[in-house]
Design an enzyme around this catalytic site. Sequence first.
Site, PDB file in Angstrom:
ATOM      1  N   ARG A 176       3.663  24.732  26.880  1.00  0.00           N
ATOM      2  CA  ARG A 176       3.030  23.931  27.928  1.00  0.00           C
ATOM      3  C   ARG A 176       1.855  23.160  27.348  1.00  0.00           C
ATOM      4  NH1 ARG A 176       0.989  27.345  32.513  1.00  0.00           N
ATOM      5  NH2 ARG A 176       0.139  28.490  30.749  1.00  0.00           N
ATOM      6  N   ASP A 224      -1.495  20.591  27.665  1.00  0.00           N
ATOM      7  CA  ASP A 224      -2.569  20.280  28.599  1.00  0.00           C
ATOM      8  C   ASP A 224      -2.552  18.808  28.993  1.00  0.00           C
ATOM      9  OD1 ASP A 224      -3.551  22.858  28.630  1.00  0.00           O
ATOM     10  OD2 ASP A 224      -5.037  22.491  27.067  1.00  0.00           O
ATOM     11  N   ARG A 254      -7.612  22.515  19.966  1.00  0.00           N
ATOM     12  CA  ARG A 254      -8.718  21.553  20.091  1.00  0.00           C
ATOM     13  C   ARG A 254     -10.061  22.182  19.750  1.00  0.00           C
ATOM     14  NH1 ARG A 254      -8.970  19.093  25.417  1.00  0.00           N
ATOM     15  NH2 ARG A 254      -7.571  20.669  26.281  1.00  0.00           N
TER      16      ARG A 254
END
Length: 305
Positions: free
Chosen positions: A55, A57, A218
């Site tokens: 999944r 973001d 990230r």
Amino acid sequence: MRLRLDLAYDGTDFAGWARQPTLRTVQGVLEDALALVLRSGPRGEAPPRLTVAGRTDSGVHARGQVAHVDVVPAALEAVRGRSDRPVLDVLRTRLTGVLDDDVVVRDVTPAPAGFDARFSALRRRYAYRVGDDPSLRDPLRRAHVLQHRQPLDVPAMDAAASALVGRHDFAAYCKPRPDATTIRTLEAFGWSRVADGPDAGLVVAHVQADAFCHSMVRALVGASLAVGEGRRPVGWPYELLRSRRREGGATVVAAHGLTLEEVTYPPDAELAVRADRTRARRQAHEAQGADPGPAASDGPGDCCG
């Protein structure tokens, strides 16, 4: 029957992968397109539901995403109509006709026995692209490359990244979720300045793991940039890892520089065993709060950068 879908999408105008009632998401758009093409509503069948490998973001892109969907054979055959082409080619063509240009179904194939897009996956590989040379700034790639205002020390970033490879508790780099483990096996993490090709001149990270927890990639990139700017020493990202404390740690950088490049699966004969093993570890962790082993991930789905 189960179908494997190989996907690519530009995440700019999507609120992530997972379906949400009032937002445009990749899952929502694809499931709606499948329902339309398969005529699920008029046939009185439940809408198609996709299971995805990783999944992503909001704002994160994908070049090598994988999902599966279970369809009724009769509905699939009805898609063919009067065409003499293979039915899955017709399905892909019709999906292309109803989808917007920022999401592409590259291929639709019969899933091998035991295939589960999420649980059968061995690893996910991401790339994060940074531009630190203003002379090479490309407005056509502004939605896919993070522009940095000062030159980066790429060898220092690469040295800092390599120290994080291995099986660790990445709590300092993950957004916490209730009852979710932050233990991951980071299989590869490195930085380089690309010499040629479409990424020539860019500073690119390649990050590969069995699975990722929320915002992990990230945050790893944010710690690397702090080193590349000279604000932190080379050893700081590893010290942060060992602290297992997110407070005051690495900045989570913008989503648009991140792309899911590839999801890897074992040979077909091993798919079912892999899925069963991963699912069992997930269930054991959820029931007991135990260490899930290297194949599991946090939350309801493998994540997400």
